[in-house]
Design an enzyme around this catalytic site. Structure first.
Site, PDB file in Angstrom:
ATOM      1  N   ILE A  83      -7.231   7.807  -1.398  1.00  0.00           N
ATOM      2  CA  ILE A  83      -7.190   6.346  -1.354  1.00  0.00           C
ATOM      3  C   ILE A  83      -8.013   5.966  -0.125  1.00  0.00           C
ATOM      4  CG2 ILE A  83      -4.964   6.429  -0.104  1.00  0.00           C
ATOM      5  CD1 ILE A  83      -4.208   3.748  -1.244  1.00  0.00           C
ATOM      6  N   SER A  84      -8.917   4.996  -0.268  1.00  0.00           N
ATOM      7  CA  SER A  84      -9.830   4.648   0.826  1.00  0.00           C
ATOM      8  C   SER A  84      -9.078   4.004   1.991  1.00  0.00           C
ATOM      9  CB  SER A  84     -10.905   3.684   0.334  1.00  0.00           C
ATOM     10  OG  SER A  84     -11.614   4.235  -0.756  1.00  0.00           O
ATOM     11  N   GLN A  85      -9.708   4.076   3.163  1.00  0.00           N
ATOM     12  CA  GLN A  85      -9.227   3.382   4.366  1.00  0.00           C
ATOM     13  C   GLN A  85      -9.118   1.879   4.057  1.00  0.00           C
ATOM     14  OE1 GLN A  85     -12.511   3.057   6.965  1.00  0.00           O
ATOM     15  NE2 GLN A  85     -11.304   2.861   8.841  1.00  0.00           N
ATOM     16  N   ARG A 137       0.814  -1.214   0.000  1.00  0.00           N
ATOM     17  CA  ARG A 137       0.000   0.000   0.000  1.00  0.00           C
ATOM     18  C   ARG A 137       0.854   1.274   0.000  1.00  0.00           C
ATOM     19  NH1 ARG A 137      -5.410   1.769   1.521  1.00  0.00           N
ATOM     20  NH2 ARG A 137      -5.380   3.585   2.863  1.00  0.00           N
TER      21      ARG A 137
END
Ligand code: SAH
Length: 226
Positions: free
Chosen positions: A69-71, A43
């Site tokens: 960017i999502s959790q 990530r």
């Protein structure tokens, strides 16, 4: 331990394992294939360098162009709902950093991802090819119209929020397929699972969420977006 006797900082790999333990497993994400994908995809390569040290925290992060960017947990929750077995063709709307696409690519045969911002699309495509991820296909455009050329899709994941289910996406969902998307006002939405079985469409609410708006026809008009 460092020479001074302090605790040495965790490496990025250690942080990634901690993310899987504390943010996913601890919250009930137990699917082994899904967890393996989160253990594998780095990530920290999907965030701007100045956010690398925060890549494995329990938050969304900025990726440029006002997007995020999502959790990690949200990525896992959405992906899990698709119930991928490994043979599916999946459409993603909102490639962003490419992280969600990379997770999907670990879990299925082919991923098609549409992104509206060309600079984000280019960076995402470069990241995935640098990581040797060959089963993701990208295109630039208004994803609320889907990607008709490769339809139908066994699963569709929308990572930006629309006022309602975009009709073209429903049309491009295969019979037997599942779509997961955030629906509702720009301030906050409900994550919804939409299934098509024998031509009948059903909806189920999964959880509250906050996503950036899906911009364009079948989403929000550009002038309505802050
Ligand atoms: N899935 C991404 C997160 C995306 S954030 C990741 O893993 O990083 C939402 C993305 O949707 C943004 O990049 C935004 O530019 C994009 N987007 C918004 N409206 C869109 C549209 N109509 N078509 C395609 N992409 C859109």
């Amino acid at each position: 331990r460092t020479m001074a006797g302090g605790v040495s900082p965790m490496t990025l790999d250690e942080q990634r394992e901690r993310m899987v333990q504390d943010q996913l497993l601890a919250r009930g994400i137990t699917d082994e294939r899904l967890l393996a994908a989160f253990r594998k995809v780095p990530r920290h390569r999907f965030v701007p360098p100045e956010f690398e040290a925060q890549a494995y925290t329990d938050h969304p992060l900025p990726i440029g162009a006002g997007q995020t960017i999502s959790q990690p947990y949200m990525v896992a929750l959405m992906t899990g709902r698709l119930g991928l077995q490994g043979h599916e063709r999946v459409l993603e709307i909102g490639a962003g950093s490419g992280y969600q696409a990379a997770i999907l690519a670990e879990l299925t045969l082919e991923v098609f991802s549409v992104e509206r911002v060309p600079d984000l699309l280019r960076a995402a495509a470069e990241r995935l090819s640098a990581l040797g991820c060959l089963n993701v296909h990208f295109t630039a455009g208004n994803g609320s119209l889907g990607w008709p050329q490769h339809a139908p899709y066994d699963a569709i994941l929308v990572t930006a929020a629309a006022p309602d289910v975009p009709e073209p996406l429903l049309a491009q969902l295969a019979d037997g397929g599942t779509m997961v998307l955030p629906i509702g006002p720009q301030e906050g939405q409900m994550l919804v699972e939409v299934r098509k079985r024998h031509g009948i469409v059903t909806r189920r609410e999964v959880a509250g969420c906050v996503f950036v708006p899906l911009v364009g026809r079948h989403g929000w008009p550009p002038e309505s977006v802050a």
